[in-house]
Structures are given as C-alpha cells and as structure tokens.
Design an enzyme around this catalytic site. Structure first.
Site, PDB file in Angstrom:
ATOM      1  N   HIS A 137      49.278  39.589  36.776  1.00  0.00           N
ATOM      2  CA  HIS A 137      48.445  40.544  37.511  1.00  0.00           C
ATOM      3  C   HIS A 137      46.989  40.075  37.613  1.00  0.00           C
ATOM      4  O   HIS A 137      46.272  40.465  38.526  1.00  0.00           O
ATOM      5  CB  HIS A 137      48.522  41.922  36.854  1.00  0.00           C
ATOM      6  CG  HIS A 137      47.809  42.993  37.606  1.00  0.00           C
ATOM      7  ND1 HIS A 137      48.337  43.574  38.747  1.00  0.00           N
ATOM      8  CD2 HIS A 137      46.601  43.573  37.411  1.00  0.00           C
ATOM      9  CE1 HIS A 137      47.481  44.478  39.210  1.00  0.00           C
ATOM     10  NE2 HIS A 137      46.421  44.497  38.416  1.00  0.00           N
ATOM     11  N   HIS A 163      43.713  49.865  47.731  1.00  0.00           N
ATOM     12  CA  HIS A 163      43.233  50.936  46.862  1.00  0.00           C
ATOM     13  C   HIS A 163      42.842  52.157  47.686  1.00  0.00           C
ATOM     14  O   HIS A 163      42.258  52.029  48.750  1.00  0.00           O
ATOM     15  CB  HIS A 163      42.013  50.472  46.051  1.00  0.00           C
ATOM     16  CG  HIS A 163      42.367  49.508  44.975  1.00  0.00           C
ATOM     17  ND1 HIS A 163      41.615  48.397  44.699  1.00  0.00           N
ATOM     18  CD2 HIS A 163      43.404  49.485  44.108  1.00  0.00           C
ATOM     19  CE1 HIS A 163      42.167  47.739  43.703  1.00  0.00           C
ATOM     20  NE2 HIS A 163      43.258  48.368  43.334  1.00  0.00           N
TER      21      HIS A 163
END
Length: 189
Positions: A137, A163
């Site tokens: 990640h 996001h």
C-alpha cells in the site's frame, strides 16, 4: 511512510517477476488501491487515450474474493497515465493479461484473481531489496507524492486517489527527500 523515488520504483519493478512488473509501475505512478489493481480488466484500459477507468475493486472475505465498487463513490474515477506507464501496460498486455474485454490484467497463471499473488510478489521483492518496513500500500503514497511534486493541486490529488474528502488526500501528503530543491528549481524556471 517514506515514499519511493522514481529510481527506486524502477529498480523495484525490474526486480519483480516479469508477469507482475507492470503492477509495481501502476501501483506507484497511478496510486491505485491494491484491490483496484487486482480487479483491473482489459475493458478498464483505454490506452489509446492513456487512461485507466477504476470502476471495481476486489476484497478478500472469508477466503473468497468479493468484487464491489471502490471504497467510496469518489473511488470510481479515470486516471490519465504518463506515456511510459501506457507503454509498460501495452507490453504487459501482449504476454500476461487474459484475452477479451473481461480479461484480468494481472491474473494468476491459472487465470484467477491474483490478489494474494501480487501482494506476495511485491512484498518478497521489497524484502529482498532491503525494504523491510515497506508495504504494498505504501506505493500508493509514492504515487501521491509523485503527482504532487509534478504540479497536481490538492483537488487533483483527491480525485486521482479516489478520496471523497481533502482530509483523506492529506493523509498521503509527504515532503520529498530533495528538501525542496525541485520546488526551488521550478520557481527559478
């Protein structure tokens, strides 16, 4: 998290098994979530226009893989690719992706979702290179920093990462290791 530099990303990608080399490039330069990368299909790629459409992600649940929409509504997005990422994907598709619009871009050799295989290969490669604390990640953090240092606004970064809030995008904000040299050089220019 200490984001990788472009040179480190290239070294990481070159150290990967050939069938997964492009997974590091896309993870780092496009900042895809891991489940989004594992669920990429040929129909999600528009390489004529250098774009990836992120529409789905895979999540492991109770030993099965569940395909859903990305983490939030903002996660459904189109990412424009740098030319060298498009070239890496074109090369990858020739030899490794499954055929047809629904063909997985990063399948296992048996033609299944390579969620665990990608993660394991990247982790092993990073460990072999001495990156003991780097997670798969963390390449997403590298992607955010690379976009930011190349002129992306906060809103651009929020959209690119998928996001739903600016605060979520800010969690990936990092200072580059060049101590502001690139900023000064761009200002001087």
């Amino acid at each position: 998290v200490e984001p990788a530099t472009p040179a480190e990303i290239e070294i990481m990608a070159d150290a990967m098994p050939p069938r997964l080399r492009a997974s590091v490039i896309i993870s780092a330069w496009c900042a895809l979530r891991y489940g989004e990368l594992a669920e990429l299909r040929r129909k999600d790629l528009d390489l004529k226009h250098s774009q990836i459409r992120v529409q789905r992600a895979v999540y492991p649940i109770d030993g099965e893989y569940l395909v859903q929409t990305p983490k939030s509504n903002a996660g459904v997005r189109t990412i424009v690719l740098p030319a060298f990422v498009t070239e890496a994907l074109l090369e990858h598709l020739k030899d490794y992706a499954l055929i047809g619009a629904d063909g997985l871009v990063f399948p296992t050799r048996a033609g299944k979702c390579a969620y665990n295989g990608i993660q394991l290969a990247i982790t092993r490669t990073l460990r072999a290179m001495g990156y003991e604390s780097v997670r798969v990640h963390d390449l997403r953090h590298s992607g955010q920093l690379l976009a930011a240092t190349n002129g992306a606004t906060l809103t651009d970064l929020q959209r690119r990462m998928g996001h739903s809030t600016v605060n979520a995008a800010m969690a990936y904000a990092h200072a580059s290791r060049d101590n502001g040299r690139s900023i000064a050089e761009r200002m001087n220019a």
